[in-house]
Design an enzyme around this catalytic site. Structure first.
Site, PDB file in Angstrom:
ATOM      1  CG  HIS A   1       0.896   5.326   4.144  1.00 27.88           C
ATOM      2  ND1 HIS A   1       0.239   5.367   4.840  1.00 27.88           N
ATOM      3  CD2 HIS A   1       1.837   4.043   4.033  1.00 27.88           C
ATOM      4  CE1 HIS A   1       0.248   4.153   5.538  1.00 27.88           C
ATOM      5  NE2 HIS A   1       1.433   3.385   5.116  1.00 27.88           N
TER       6      HIS A   1
ATOM      7  CG  HIS B   1      -0.455  -0.048   2.394  1.00 26.41           C
ATOM      8  ND1 HIS B   1       0.058  -1.563   2.871  1.00 26.41           N
ATOM      9  CD2 HIS B   1       0.105   0.766   3.539  1.00 26.41           C
ATOM     10  CE1 HIS B   1       0.865  -1.297   3.987  1.00 26.41           C
ATOM     11  NE2 HIS B   1       0.676  -0.082   4.354  1.00 26.41           N
TER      12      HIS B   1
HETATM   13  P1  5GP Z   1       1.574   0.508   7.354  1.00 24.83           P
HETATM   14  O1  5GP Z   1       2.074   0.559   8.569  1.00 24.83           O
HETATM   15  O2  5GP Z   1       1.232  -1.125   7.072  1.00 24.83           O
HETATM   16  O3  5GP Z   1       2.385   1.060   6.328  1.00 24.83           O
HETATM   17  O4  5GP Z   1       0.066   1.009   7.120  1.00 24.83           O
HETATM   18  C1  5GP Z   1      -1.062   0.407   7.304  1.00 24.83           C
HETATM   19  C2  5GP Z   1      -2.210   1.417   7.445  1.00 24.83           C
HETATM   20  O5  5GP Z   1      -3.318   0.885   7.458  1.00 24.83           O
HETATM   21  C3  5GP Z   1      -2.209   2.286   8.737  1.00 24.83           C
HETATM   22  O6  5GP Z   1      -2.059   3.752   8.392  1.00 24.83           O
HETATM   23  C4  5GP Z   1      -3.542   2.013   9.258  1.00 24.83           C
HETATM   24  O7  5GP Z   1      -4.161   2.977   9.997  1.00 24.83           O
HETATM   25  C5  5GP Z   1      -4.424   1.429   8.025  1.00 24.83           C
HETATM   26  N1  5GP Z   1      -5.579   0.547   8.415  1.00 24.83           N
HETATM   27  C6  5GP Z   1      -5.233  -0.309   9.259  1.00 24.83           C
HETATM   28  N2  5GP Z   1      -6.549  -0.959   9.140  1.00 24.83           N
HETATM   29  C7  5GP Z   1      -7.489  -0.462   8.499  1.00 24.83           C
HETATM   30  C8  5GP Z   1      -8.751  -0.784   8.199  1.00 24.83           C
HETATM   31  O8  5GP Z   1      -9.504  -1.572   8.497  1.00 24.83           O
HETATM   32  N3  5GP Z   1      -9.286   0.596   7.300  1.00 24.83           N
HETATM   33  C9  5GP Z   1      -8.552   1.318   6.860  1.00 24.83           C
HETATM   34  N4  5GP Z   1      -9.054   2.042   5.862  1.00 24.83           N
HETATM   35  N5  5GP Z   1      -7.138   1.631   6.998  1.00 24.83           N
HETATM   36  C10 5GP Z   1      -6.827   0.606   8.071  1.00 24.83           C
END
Ligand code: 5GP
Length: 143
Positions: free
Chosen positions: A103, A101
């Site tokens: 950001h 993903h």
């Molecule tokens: P990572 O730390 O893996 O780069 O970021 C994961 C992101 O996914 C985090 O910013 C978190 O807030 C977001 N996230 C986690 N669970 C959910 C969810 O159920 N729905 C949405 N829309 N975002 C999520």
């Protein structure tokens, strides 16, 4: 491709709700549930790959095309001054959801955040030989 279903696959399958802002056959983008700023958006491939390097070329291209299209839209919608575009690619980099993903984090003058340079730890002091060696390692690697 990843074996275990993540929360993002449930969003892609519409099994759980999300504020979807963009969709193509290959890509979905939706608002982050715990935003770092208003308009914080996640861009994901619909097929589940854990790491950036695991995506096939066409999927990676479609993801970046979405990033290219959405970044100015997110900035405008949030009335922001800039956007930080970033990927936590791997657990050691802070990846919590094992589905690639991107950001898109709207940024504002004086918002107290930092540049991408702030994410790493202590800077290494590398010799010319070490810089040459890592450059060669990258440029000579098989695709
Ligand atoms: P990572 O730390 O893996 O780069 O970021 C994961 C992101 O996914 C985090 O910013 C978190 O807030 C977001 N996230 C986690 N669970 C959910 C969810 O159920 N729905 C949405 N829309 N975002 C999520």
């Amino acid at each position: 491709m990843s074996d275990d279903e993540t929360i993002f696959e449930k969003i892609i399958a519409r099994e759980i709700p999300a504020r979807i802002v963009y969709e193509t056959d290959a890509v979905l983008a939706f608002l982050d549930a715990n935003p770092l700023a208003p308009g914080h958006t996640l861009v994901v491939p619909k097929e589940a790959y854990e790491r950036v390097g695991e995506m096939p070329d066409d999927v990676a291209s479609e993801v970046f095309a979405a990033v290219h299209e959405l970044t100015p839209k997110v900035e405008d919608a949030a009335n922001a001054d800039a956007v930080t575009v970033g990927i936590n690619d791997g657990e050691a980099a802070g990846q919590e959801v094992p589905h690639v993903h991107v950001h898109l984090v709207p940024r504002f003058e004086g918002d107290g955040g930092g540049p991408i340079h702030a994410v790493a730890g202590d800077r290494p002091d590398l010799s010319d030989e070490e810089l040459d060696a890592i450059a060669d390692e990258i440029s000579d690697a098989e695709a």
